[in-house]
Design a protein around this motif. Structure first.
Motif, short mmCIF file in Angstrom:
data_model
loop_
_atom_site.label_atom_id
_atom_site.label_comp_id
_atom_site.label_asym_id
_atom_site.label_seq_id
_atom_site.Cartn_x
_atom_site.Cartn_y
_atom_site.Cartn_z
N UNK A 616 4.72 -12.98 -19.71
CA UNK A 616 3.26 -13.01 -19.65
C UNK A 616 2.78 -14.56 -19.90
N UNK A 617 3.65 -15.19 -20.87
CA UNK A 617 3.39 -16.77 -21.11
C UNK A 617 3.96 -17.52 -20.27
N UNK A 618 4.89 -17.16 -19.36
CA UNK A 618 5.21 -17.96 -18.12
C UNK A 618 4.12 -17.83 -17.06
N UNK A 619 3.62 -16.73 -16.92
CA UNK A 619 2.55 -16.38 -15.79
C UNK A 619 1.31 -17.09 -16.32
N UNK A 620 0.91 -16.83 -17.38
CA UNK A 620 -0.10 -17.90 -17.85
C UNK A 620 0.02 -19.19 -17.80
N UNK A 621 1.12 -19.71 -18.05
CA UNK A 621 1.23 -21.17 -17.96
C UNK A 621 1.02 -21.63 -16.56
N UNK A 622 1.56 -20.96 -15.61
CA UNK A 622 1.45 -21.18 -14.09
C UNK A 622 0.14 -21.10 -13.70
N UNK A 623 -0.76 -20.04 -14.22
CA UNK A 623 -2.17 -20.20 -13.72
C UNK A 623 -2.61 -21.53 -14.33
N UNK A 624 -2.45 -21.68 -15.56
CA UNK A 624 -3.06 -22.84 -16.08
C UNK A 624 -2.71 -24.06 -15.37
N UNK A 625 -1.41 -24.06 -14.89
CA UNK A 625 -1.18 -25.43 -14.10
C UNK A 625 -2.08 -25.48 -12.63
N UNK A 626 -2.05 -24.22 -12.14
CA UNK A 626 -2.80 -24.44 -10.88
C UNK A 626 -4.47 -24.66 -11.20
N UNK A 627 -4.83 -24.09 -12.24
CA UNK A 627 -6.08 -24.41 -12.75
C UNK A 627 -6.32 -25.88 -13.05
N UNK A 628 -5.33 -26.19 -13.72
CA UNK A 628 -5.79 -27.98 -13.86
C UNK A 628 -5.69 -28.78 -12.89
N UNK A 629 -4.89 -28.57 -11.92
CA UNK A 629 -4.68 -29.33 -10.64
C UNK A 629 -5.93 -29.30 -9.81
N UNK A 630 -6.54 -27.99 -9.74
CA UNK A 630 -7.83 -27.78 -9.26
C UNK A 630 -9.18 -28.61 -9.69
N UNK A 631 -9.06 -28.47 -11.20
CA UNK A 631 -10.07 -29.10 -11.76
C UNK A 631 -9.90 -30.58 -11.73
N UNK A 632 -9.02 -31.12 -11.68
CA UNK A 632 -8.67 -32.80 -11.44
C UNK A 632 -9.40 -33.07 -10.13
N UNK A 633 -8.94 -32.46 -9.20
CA UNK A 633 -9.73 -32.85 -7.73
C UNK A 633 -11.18 -32.49 -7.73
N UNK A 634 -11.60 -31.39 -8.11
CA UNK A 634 -13.10 -31.18 -8.17
C UNK A 634 -13.70 -32.39 -8.90
N UNK A 635 -13.12 -32.94 -10.07
CA UNK A 635 -13.92 -33.77 -10.99
C UNK A 635 -13.97 -35.22 -10.18
N UNK A 636 -12.87 -35.41 -9.28
CA UNK A 636 -12.91 -36.75 -8.48
C UNK A 636 -13.92 -36.39 -7.39
N UNK A 637 -14.21 -35.41 -6.75
CA UNK A 637 -14.94 -35.26 -5.80
C UNK A 637 -16.38 -35.48 -6.34
N UNK A 638 -16.61 -34.78 -7.56
CA UNK A 638 -18.09 -35.03 -7.95
C UNK A 638 -18.40 -36.38 -8.28
N UNK A 639 -17.48 -37.29 -8.89
CA UNK A 639 -17.65 -38.53 -9.11
C UNK A 639 -18.25 -39.38 -8.14
N UNK A 640 -17.42 -39.09 -6.84
CA UNK A 640 -18.14 -39.67 -5.59
C UNK A 640 -19.41 -39.49 -5.12
N UNK A 641 -19.74 -38.00 -5.38
CA UNK A 641 -21.06 -37.54 -4.95
C UNK A 641 -22.19 -38.27 -5.96
#
Length: 1002
Positions: A616-641
């Motif tokens: 469960x800890x490994x699955x949770x860490x993998x989900x958090x990794x995907x969420x962190x990458x997605x949040x970083x890209x969304x933040x950069x897109x919002x800064x340009x707008x």
């Protein structure tokens, strides 16, 4: 009922899943269920009983016992599944007892509830679920099978030891077993019900007699003096003649009470005459006194009225002037109202002018209204500027929000990049945790397989050591009882020898003069022998013989106990050894081994328990990794707008600033400038309205003054002030009118009373003597009340005596049928309980019914017993009384070789076996008929064949094999080796270290 298939999982000695194919075994008609002692032969039958009834046979359902196998792994649930055909329906019943199971999360166990399932196969061959309720399944199967669990265990499983005891037991023990099988509780209930009815009827009879006596006592109390001529009956409840005596005595009391009532009527009539004369004299004196007092009071009221005449005249004059002033009151009120309105308007105008600028303080209403219109026009031109100012403030707020969002996104990007920098190390660590836990799980399973045998060996070693002491104690006890038995035997032989030496004296004690001797036949006894010194009589010898037999029984019992203890000790000693070892390990060595394995297993289990958490800890860490990458890209897109949005807001705000500056003038903002204009407009409007209100109030006050002067002149007053001074309120006028009216009404009343002739004439007569007349009347009233009270008491006494006498007669009539019912019920209760003289054999109703059933069972058993015994033995029912006991449930065997009838307890061991087998088969036939003719296609016979010789065994097997003629299959449960040769179809139960297994030998 035919059994098809039985599946056992983790049940009893079976650690894994085992399947029994009854169809294959039943094809031969007769099959053998064999295996070593303790392998689990009887557990197969227990599983059949548990599947059908949810419980194993009563003798094996001990408190605290569990059905779960000690050999089963923790994750394998205990379950029994039976497929059978009953009542033309193919059913499958599955049951699981309450049992612990491993928790789904974390360590430890949780208790799982018992479960049941019932399915039926339809004509297409598909299984359809019927129920999962314990109660519904039990009722459905019990209705189809038609037998209770006890009946099933006696009829289908045929426990031979129980029927051997049945043959040797007394009537009471037989009655208990037959009562369970044939369910004769309803007949026992009839006996108890009749006994209850007898007790209840007896209680009602006594209660009725007590009620009659209670009524007699109440008649004595109610009769008073009328009941003193004869005392009430003193009979006790249940004595004959009680009812007639009470009724006769009540009639005498009623007659005397009626005589007293007639005397009371005469006394009341005389008292009423005296009271009427006294009442008339009192009324005359009271009327004279009233008229004299009335005339004197009239004179006093006339004098008081003349004294109040001046006040009456003054009130009348004041009232007339007040009524004239009332015509001026409306004008006065109108003047006061106009004055109040003028003062209010003047005060409002003064306060308003104080708020106006100095140059407008004395302006008129038209000037103020003109300024108000001009300021309102100016205020209307500021709407667009105010909207622009609000939009400019909103743009500032949007800039602040954009800055705040920009800072939040920058912080989010920094956190995401920091977390992603350590992702590789985190993933490697969690993967290593999962591998470690999996290895620990494998290790835990291996240790669990080693720990269970080690614990069993430790328990066996402890039992071995404890039983070694028991063996030594049993040996010492056997040596002691052997010595006691030998001493008792020698003592009995010595006493017997001494008695035989002096037997002549014992025979001589029974000689009677003139009667022949039982030894020589002579009627003369010249020199009878006399007892010598130390003579032993029959009682002393029998006492010594009883002591000898008791000692022998004790010795035999102790020898059996020693054999059992030795067998248990050898079994425990073998269980404590390893399979390949010959030395006996000590308890300390085995405890050390168990402790080491327990610690290793606990540690491995603890590590293995973390497998799920690591995954469960490994699955949770993998989900958090995907969420962190997605949040970083969304933040950069919002800064340009946000950058393009700021530029648009700057252009819009620059255009709004010019419009706002032109509109606000000298004020800080457009809103402040609009607020100042709004206050000026409101002030000018209030001032113009106040000027107009003050002018209108002054005009209305002038008009009110003119109306008031005209009204005062018309009412006859010189000035309005004079009219106001004379004016009275409505309450004061009503008070004056009431005073005038009261004086006039009093004057009229006095005039009317002076004109009354009878009062005037009464005043001329002597003073009335009312007190003397009242005293004479009270005396007459008292005498009348006493006489009436005595008459009422006599009348009530007569009525109460009539009522109580009627109740007594009704109770006597009601008690007649109750006594007849009591006598009838008492006869029936005594007959069914066996205590009545009409019941010659003293048999209870339930015993009578069971005797009929036992007679049927004996007849059915004889058909097979004669074949097993080559025509020698016949079972018969006996209802003879023995030893003063009640008759009904005796069972005898008739020996055709000797023609004698004897008790079944005299049969030998082998004879007892095939007799009990025949009895069991006969009982199965009778119980089957009693249960509604349910067809029993599968029977089991448990043990007992080892006591038969070869010829008898062949005859018994021929009888059992003949059951196939009725399409029955019989399973024999035995470990006799010779049966394996005689019966080809076999189910072998093999005892192994990790649990028993079953093997089909067809």
């Amino acid at each position: 009922m035919r059994l098809h298939r039985l599946t056992l999982t983790a049940f009893g000695p079976f650690g894994a899943t085992q399947e029994v194919d009854f169809d294959a075994l039943s094809s031969a008609g007769l099959f053998l269920l064999h295996g070593p002692t303790g392998a689990g032969k009887t557990s197969v039958l227990d599983a059949v009983c548990y599947a059908l009834y949810g419980a194993v046979p009563g003798a094996r359902q001990s408190p605290g016992a569990t059905l779960r196998s000690d050999h089963a792994p923790a994750g394998l649930p205990t379950e029994v599944q039976l497929e059978l055909t009953v009542g033309g329906r193919r059913l499958e019943v599955t049951r699981s007892p309450a049992q612990p199971r491993p928790k789904k999360r974390g360590g430890g166990f949780t208790q799982e509830k018992a479960q049941s399932r019932l399915r039926e196969r339809d004509p297409k061959g598909d299984w359809q679920g019927l129920s999962k309720s314990h109660q519904e399944i039990g009722e459905e199967l019990a209705q189809l099978i038609g037998m209770s669990r006890d009946q099933f265990c006696q009829v289908v499983l045929l426990p031979q030891g129980d029927f051997a005891r049945f043959l040797r037991s007394d009537a009471e023990a037989r009655g208990k077993l037959l009562g369970k099988l044939f369910d004769t509780r309803r007949f026992a209930a009839v006996e108890e019900r009749l006994a209850e009815l007898r007790r209840a009827a007896e209680a009602r009879v006594k209660s009725g007699d007590e009620q009659i006596l209670a009524l007699a006592q109440r008649i004595a109390q109610a009769g008073g003096p009328a009941a003193t001529e004869a005392a009430p009956p003193a009979d006790r409840p249940g004595e004959p003649g009680l009812a007639e005596a009470v009724l006769e005595w009540a009639a005498i009391a009623r007659s005397a009470a009626r005589e007293h009532l007639g005397i009371a009527h005469a006394v009341v009539a005389e008292a009423e005459s005296r009271q009427l004369a006294a009442r008339r004299a009192l009324d005359a004196e009271r009327e004279l006194a009233r008229l004299q007092e009335r005339y004197a009071e009239t004179l006093r009221r006339a004098e008081a009225l003349e004294e109040r005449r001046p006040e009456h005249d003054r009130c009348q004059e004041q009232l007339e002037r007040a009524r004239k002033a009332d015509r001026v009151a409306p004008a006065l009120e109108l003047r006061e109202e106009a004055e109040r309105a003028y003062r209010v308007a003047s005060d409002v105008l003064d306060r308003t002018r104080e708020r106006l600028p100095a140059e407008l303080a004395d302006s008129g209403a038209d000037r103020l209204a003109e300024l108000e219109r001009r300021f309102r026009q100016e205020l209307g031109t500021l709407d667009a500027a105010r909207k622009a100012e609000v939009r400019s403030a909103g743009i500032d707020e949007e800039r602040v929000r954009l800055d705040r969002d920009a800072r939040a996104d920058e912080e989010l990007v920094r956190e995401a990049e920091a977390w992603l920098a350590g992702w590789d190390a985190t993933r490697t660590e969690l993967t290593q945790r999962i591998e470690t836990a999996q290895e620990a799980a494998t290790r835990a399973e291996q240790l669990a397989g080693q720990l269970a045998p080690a614990r069993r060996r430790l328990d066996a070693a402890r039992r071995r050591d404890a039983l070694a002491t028991d063996v030594q104690d049993a040996r010492e006890a056997l040596a002691a009882v052997r010595e006691q038995a030998l001493a008792a035997h020698e003592s009995w032989l010595g006493l017997r020898e001494r008695r035989l030496r002096g037997i002549a004296a014992e025979l001589a004690a029974g000689l009677v003069a003139g009667e022949p001797c039982t030894v020589c036949g002579s009627a003369e006894h010249p020199d009878p022998a006399s007892p010598g010194e130390g003579h032993v009589d029959r009682a002393t010898e029998e006492t010594a013989l009883a002591a000898h037999r008791s000692a022998e029984e004790t010795r035999t019992r102790v020898e059996q106990e020693l054999g059992l203890v030795r067998e248990r000790h050898l079994t425990a000693q073998a269980a404590a050894r390893e399979e390949t070892a010959s030395d006996d390990p000590t308890v300390a060595e085995l405890r050390t081994l168990v402790d080491r394995l327990t610690g290793d297993h606990a540690e491995a289990h603890r590590l293995a328990a973390g497998t799920h958490a690591a995954r469960e800890a490994l699955a949770a860490a993998e989900r958090e990794h995907d969420e962190r990458v997605e949040q970083r890209q969304e933040a950069r897109n919002r800064a340009a707008a946000r950058t393009s949005q700021r530029e648009a807001l700057d252009r819009e705000q620059a255009g709004l600033e010019d419009q706002i500056t032109a509109a606000r003038g000298e004020s800080e903002s457009v809103a402040a400038h609009a607020d100042r204009l709004t206050r000026r407009v409101a002030l000018l409007a209030d001032a113009a309205e106040a000027v107009r209100a003050e002018q209108d109030a002054a005009q209305r006050r002038k008009e009110a003054d003119d109306r008031l002067s005209d009204a005062a002149f018309k009412a006859g007053f010189d000035t309005p002030q004079a009219a106001a001074a004379t004016l009275l309120g409505a309450a004061a006028q009503r008070d004056l009118q009431h005073r005038v009216d009261a004086w006039q009404a009093e004057a009229a009343a006095i005039a009317d009373r002076r004109a009354e002739r009878d009062a005037r004439e009464a005043a001329e007569r002597p003073v009335a003597q009312a007190a003397a007349a009242e005293s004479a009347h009270e005396t007459a009233e008292w005498l009348l009340r006493e006489a009436a009270s005595a008459r009422a008491a006599a009348r009530d006494r007569c009525a109460e005596l009539d009522r109580l006498s009627g109740r007594a007669a009704e109770e006597v009539r009601r008690l007649g049928p109750v006594r007849q019912e009591y006598e009838r019920v008492a006869r029936l209760a005594g007959l069914t309980a066996g205590t009545s003289a009409d019941n010659e054999r003293k048999m209870r109703l339930e015993a009578y019914v069971l005797a009929a059933r036992l007679e049927q069972v004996a007849a059915a058993a004889t058909a097979r017993l004669q074949r097993m015994s080559s025509g020698r033995y016949t079972l018969v029912h006996s209802d003879a009384r023995t030893g003063g006991r009640r008759a009904g449930l005796g069972l005898h065997v008739v020996d055709a070789w000797t023609g004698s009838e004897r008790d079944t307890s005299t049969l030998s061991g082998g004879e007892t076996f095939f007799a009990s087998l025949a009895l069991a088969l006969g009982l199965a036939d009778v119980v089957t008929e009693e249960a509604g003719g349910v067809r029993l296609d599968t029977l089991f016979i448990d043990e007992g064949f080892g006591s038969l010789d070869d010829q008898t065994l062949d005859e018994v097997l021929d009888v059992l094999d003949s059951l196939r003629e009725r399409d029955r299959s019989v399973g024999i449960v035995s470990h006799v080796a010779d049966l394996r040769r005689r019966i080809p179809a076999r189910l072998e139960v093999v005892k192994e270290r990790h649990g028993s297994t079953v093997h089909h030998r067809l």
